[in-house]
Write a protein that holds these residues in place. Structure first.
Motif, PDB file in Angstrom:
ATOM      1  N   MET A 179       0.616   6.117  -6.963  1.00 30.26           N
ATOM      2  CA  MET A 179      -0.661   6.777  -7.269  1.00 30.26           C
ATOM      3  C   MET A 179      -0.484   8.296  -7.268  1.00 30.26           C
ATOM      4  SD  MET A 179      -3.994   5.715  -7.489  1.00 30.26           S
ATOM      5  CE  MET A 179      -4.311   6.779  -8.875  1.00 30.26           C
TER       6      MET A 179
ATOM      7  N   TYR B 156      -3.949   0.467 -10.633  1.00 24.54           N
ATOM      8  CA  TYR B 156      -4.628   0.595  -9.339  1.00 24.54           C
ATOM      9  C   TYR B 156      -6.054   0.095  -9.379  1.00 24.54           C
ATOM     10  CZ  TYR B 156      -0.535   3.312  -8.849  1.00 24.54           C
ATOM     11  OH  TYR B 156       0.771   3.665  -8.825  1.00 24.54           O
TER      12      TYR B 156
ATOM     13  N   ALA C  80       0.842  -1.204   0.000  1.00 26.28           N
ATOM     14  CA  ALA C  80       0.000   0.000   0.000  1.00 26.28           C
ATOM     15  C   ALA C  80       0.878   1.255   0.000  1.00 26.28           C
ATOM     16  CB  ALA C  80      -0.918   0.001   1.216  1.00 26.28           C
TER      17      ALA C  80
ATOM     18  N   THR D 177       2.427   1.599  -3.537  1.00 27.15           N
ATOM     19  CA  THR D 177       1.453   1.871  -4.598  1.00 27.15           C
ATOM     20  C   THR D 177       0.787   3.235  -4.392  1.00 27.15           C
ATOM     21  OG1 THR D 177      -0.153   0.499  -3.422  1.00 27.15           O
ATOM     22  CG2 THR D 177       0.956  -0.520  -5.251  1.00 27.15           C
ATOM     23  N   ASP D 178       0.628   3.653  -3.143  1.00 30.72           N
ATOM     24  CA  ASP D 178       0.055   4.979  -2.895  1.00 30.72           C
ATOM     25  C   ASP D 178       1.041   6.065  -3.344  1.00 30.72           C
ATOM     26  OD1 ASP D 178      -2.082   6.543  -2.056  1.00 30.72           O
ATOM     27  OD2 ASP D 178      -1.245   6.840  -0.067  1.00 30.72           O
TER      28      ASP D 178
ATOM     29  N   MET E  59      -5.468  -1.760  -5.789  1.00 35.96           N
ATOM     30  CA  MET E  59      -6.546  -1.507  -4.805  1.00 35.96           C
ATOM     31  C   MET E  59      -7.317  -2.799  -4.548  1.00 35.96           C
ATOM     32  SD  MET E  59      -8.132   2.051  -6.135  1.00 35.96           S
ATOM     33  CE  MET E  59      -7.198   3.571  -6.217  1.00 35.96           C
TER      34      MET E  59
ATOM     35  N   ARG F   4      -1.000  13.127   3.996  1.00 37.63           N
ATOM     36  CA  ARG F   4      -1.145  11.799   4.595  1.00 37.63           C
ATOM     37  C   ARG F   4      -0.232  11.590   5.797  1.00 37.63           C
ATOM     38  NH1 ARG F   4       1.162  10.953   0.097  1.00 37.63           N
ATOM     39  NH2 ARG F   4       0.672   9.783  -1.725  1.00 37.63           N
TER      40      ARG F   4
END
Ligand code: NFS
Length: 658
Positions: free
Chosen positions: A108, A164, A101, A104-105, A196, A367
């Motif tokens: 993203m 994603y 995560a 990949t975030d 996701m 974040r």
């Protein structure tokens, strides 16, 4: 190594026993004098939980938490009946999910930025590497002939969004996977769909009462990890190259000596390159430079740390102050006028250290806030607003410096920035760029094999020591080493990033390094840039002569000082891609369990790679070399195409025999 300080209960450890980084050791001494606590101190005072370290506990529901006995793993089960294998597989899966995560975030965020740039909503960034844009587009079947940059880029971001969101089918970069490797994944049902979906499914399956077969859980762990390596991480690397440029070799200074007493020192720490890129613009802004001079400074000195540092040093030659276990020590110099962070690997403990030296610690990412730090949000639509403000804060701190400044005068210059594309060019030249010479040198035995040595540093082991000893052993045995992240910085500090370091290599590898003029250790950037290693491996398969899948290659991977869940995700995607991957420090598993057998043997029998573990770097080198030799043997490369030096005497002998 420990001795009791008189009158105190706490063990006092010589900093030189905690790290081989001299600058860090010196700053740990200073921290003690200044009364500052670091992660090294906390690690000494906090015994790792032995049950957790073995992954023998489950806290996924309120019937527990349940503790099993790692000495007698099948002696009991959790309240729901979960066995040790289910519990371990579940815990492992959640580490993979979190690590995947994170990468990949990050990827993203790069897609979000790219989309906004392509659609003209952001003017501060632009496509810098058109050549790379075209190559990436072509690699996933996007038509480029006769089309505009905008048309290609639009198709590319839309296609990469599938990394994603794709509900069914295969993610775009599956097209880059060697055919036989992909065939194995298809047979096992682990070709990733969108990240996701994979991460969501893995989290679902590890909930109480869902997937309770360790083999089935691990299948989804592989699929999720692959959605990281061949998905999120690869997208992060490729888009960053397109927007900010593909790295080529550049001489860079590494170590704390890159801080300058008479300049405003701004440090960037984290992972996403966009904030760092904007900071580069801010520190070159004439009005801000003037403001720094007006405050009595000679200029503004921008320096990186950890992975965003590794990425920026590879791409732009920005100096690098140190890796994960040096981040607090760098603040202890007193010379840092602002530390600006975004996401990942940022210790919460930095807040109190920064506070002691009146260094502003600034969080910038929506974040990732940290209690006690100043938050100045970075918006990629108006990036300079944040970065200019940080520079102004740094100038103010410089003007009002009160902390005693002590900068260890240690700098190690080395060559970094070996992207997959550059290795191609370096070996084959402009017109026939190719991995053929690398494959040839592996086939003829000058190079025994290739190793990826990557990952964190960890206070549970002497900082940098395992990285450095492992890599020295590998190159001594003619294994070419590819690196990323904190490990790359460990070796840079040890001086192995110079072409002259080839003298530490075995005769075969040394000869290749001297011919090409390269160091025996090639630095490829940050942790998401491990995707470059996957692409390099695929290219070696494509060129031929070394088998048909990544699992056939004489190659191995290692993270000798790992600590993060991201490292576990990376390890699992290397394993699922076919690579024998050895971790050091500790491994969250109980030996002699079925789950252990699956990770350390079973996955290889399924045509994938496998895990290995040892905290000893010399043993680790032996394990990796034995694996490389096993692969050479399977390829028929063990029959020593010994190169015989034919001198005059030998020639006369041959003539006489004829
Ligand atoms: Ni990667 Fe570890 Fe962090 Fe980078 Fe360093 S600690 S898993 S190397 S900075 S991500």
């Amino acid at each position: 190594m420990e001795k009791e300080e008189s009158g105190s209960k706490k063990p006092v450890v010589n900093p030189k026993d905690l790290t081989i980084c001299e600058a860090t050791a010196r700053m740990l001494e200073k921290a003690r004098k200044d009364g500052v606590e670091t992660a090294f101190d906390r690690a000494l005072n906090m015994k790792a939980c032995p049950i957790g370290a073995d992954s023998a506990c489950c806290k996924h529901c309120a019937m527990g938490p349940c503790r099993l006995n790692s000495k007698d793993p099948y002696g009991k089960v959790g309240v729901c009946g979960a066995t040790i294998d289910t519990i371990q597989a579940r815990n492992f899966a959640r580490m993979v999910a979190t690590g995947a995560a994170a990468h990949t975030d990050h990827g993203m965020a790069m897609v979000d930025l790219f989309r906004e740039v392509v659609n003209g909503n952001i003017k501060e960034y632009r496509i810098k590497d058109t050549d790379k844009l075209i190559k990436v587009a072509q690699s996933i079947g996007i038509e480029t002939e006769g089309r505009s940059e905008k048309e290609i880029a639009t198709d590319l971001y839309k296609e990469l969004e599938r990394t994603y969101t794709q509900l069914e089918g295969e993610i775009p970069f599956a097209k880059r996977v060697p055919e036989k490797t992909l065939e194995t994944w298809r047979k096992l049902g682990i070709v990733p769909r969108g990240a996701m979906r994979e991460i969501m499914e893995l989290m679902h399956r590890t909930h109480i009462g869902v997937d309770q077969h360790y083999e089935n859980i691990t299948k989804q762990s592989s699929r999720t990890a692959l959605a990281d390596g061949w998905g999120g991480s690869m997208v992060a690397t490729e888009i960053s190259d397109i927007l900010f440029g593909t790295p080529t070799p550049v001489a860079v200074e590494v170590n704390m000596g890159v801080l300058k007493k008479d300049q405003v020192n701004v440090i960037i720490h984290g992972h996403e390159p966009n904030m760092f890129e904007s900071m580069l613009v801010s520190v070159n802004e004439p009005t801000l430079i003037q403001a720094a001079k007006d405050a009595g400074a000679q200029g503004i000195n921008l320096v990186g740390m950890c992975c965003s540092g590794a990425e920026m040093m590879s791409r732009h030659g920005i100096p690098h102050a140190g890796n994960f276990m040096s981040t607090e020590a760098i603040l202890v110099t007193g010379a840092v006028d602002a530390m600006c962070v975004d996401i990942q690997c940022i210790k919460q403990g930095l807040v109190s250290v920064a506070d002691c030296y009146k260094t502003p610690l600034i969080t910038t990412n929506i974040r990732a806030h940290i209690e006690g730090a100043t938050h100045i949000e970075f918006d990629h639509h108006n990036p300079q607003k944040c970065t200019d403000e940080v520079v102004i804060m740094a100038i103010t701190r410089f003007k009002n410096r009160t902390a005693a400044i002590e900068i260890p005068n240690i700098r190690n210059t080395g060559i970094h920035g070996f992207s997959h594309e550059y290795i191609n060019y370096m070996l084959g030249g402009t017109f026939r760029g190719s991995y053929t010479p690398l494959n040839d040198n592996i086939i003829n035995g000058r190079i025994r094999g290739v190793a990826g040595v990557v990952g964190c540093t960890n206070p549970r082991i002497k900082q940098d020591w395992a990285h450095v000893e492992l890599v020295k052993e590998l190159i001594k045995n003619d294994v070419l080493v590819l690196q990323t992240g904190c490990s790359q910085i460990s070796l840079a500090k040890a001086g192995l990033y110079t072409p002259e370091a080839a003298c530490l290599a075995g005769s075969g590898l040394r000869e290749v390094c001297e011919t090409v003029g390269m160091p025996p250790v090639l630095g490829m950037g940050s942790c998401v840039d491990n995707s470059r290693i996957l692409i390099a491996a695929s290219e070696m398969v494509r060129i031929g002569g070394l088998g048909n899948s990544i699992a056939d290659l004489p190659a191995a991977g290692a993270a000798p000082e790992w600590m993060s869940e991201k490292a576990i995700s990376i390890g699992q995607y290397f394993v699922a891609s076919g690579v024998y991957t050895v971790f050091g420090v500790t491994f969250p598993i109980v030996k002699e369990t079925k789950f252990h057998k699956l990770l350390f043997e079973g996955l290889e029998q399924q045509g994938l790679g496998k895990w290995g573990f040892t905290p000893d770097p010399y043993e680790m080198a032996k394990m990796m070399i034995a694996h490389i030799d096993k692969k050479r043997k399977a390829l028929g490369l063990d029959k020593g195409k010994e190169r015989v030096l034919v001198d005059m005497a030998a020639r006369r002998e041959m003539d006489a025999a004829a």
